[in-house]
Design a protein around this motif. Structure first.
Motif: not given
Length: 213
Positions: A96-104
């Motif tokens: 969808a276009g997210a730069t990346g991801f982080l775990l909470k």
């Protein structure tokens, strides 16, 4: 000052993230939103540099919100927040276009650094989380087949993307101009059938390329 918007339907999570982010002198939480629709509206109104976006929310979920934010004239960097209940949510966010991801569960100091990295224009992919995505995705062979058609120089640029480096950093490491690297990245996206550099970075990891740090 890096302006951050936090979007999560759990107000305790928002409060926790605000406490962490405001502990840094160079980060400012400009607002909170508690569902995807409000997150998009707040992004338009507050113009943050980085949005921390929960993926699983009632109503408009994080993936649809990320898509809408990406359609703005000058979209901010969006980092997907996940507990890794469902890996496909993260893959969907990247598409969808997210730069990346982080775990909470990311430690506070790491969270601050990763937000800074995203604000600087870099891809943020947690190595541990990426390994789990690759293991569950089962796309390693497909990724290796795709990168098998690349030239040596294209592979070097793709490794840089997999390592989360910016065009400027890749150019410096390969002794190329930034414009040349930008051209390589554009061609890579076409060859690898990726919509953005974050997807290309994930594919590089799936193919066993990077990170080297």
């Amino acid at each position: 000052m890096i302006r951050v918007l936090v979007v999560d339907d759990e107000r305790m999570v928002c409060a926790h993230l605000r406490t962490i982010l405001t502990s840094a002198p160079d980060l400012m939480v400009v607002g909170e939103a508690y569902d995807g629709a409000d997150g998009v509206e707040a992004t338009v109104r507050l113009r943050p540099d980085v949005v921390l976006m929960d993926l699983r929310m009632p109503g408009v979920d994080g993936m649809r919100a990320i898509e809408r934010i990406g359609q703005l004239p000058t979209p901010p960097r969006v980092l997907a927040l996940t507990t890794f209940d469902l890996d496909e949510y993260v893959l969907g966010a990247l598409r969808a276009g997210a730069t990346g991801f982080l775990l909470k569960s990311t430690p506070p100091e790491d969270l601050l650094d990763l937000v800074r990295v995203a604000a600087a224009g870099h891809t943020v992919l947690s190595p541990a989380a990426t390994s789990r995505l690759v293991a569950h995705g089962g796309r390693g062979r497909q990724a290796r087949d795709l990168v098998g058609s690349l030239t040596d120089r294209e592979l070097e640029v793709l490794e840089g993307l997999g390592d989360g480096r910016s065009n400027q950093e890749i150019a410096r490491g390969l002794h190329l101009s930034e414009a040349t690297v930008k051209g390589y990245v554009s061609r890579l996206l076409v060859k690898l059938r990726c919509d953005n550099r974050t997807q290309a970075a994930l594919l590089a990891r799936e193919a066993g390329l990077g990170p080297r740090r």
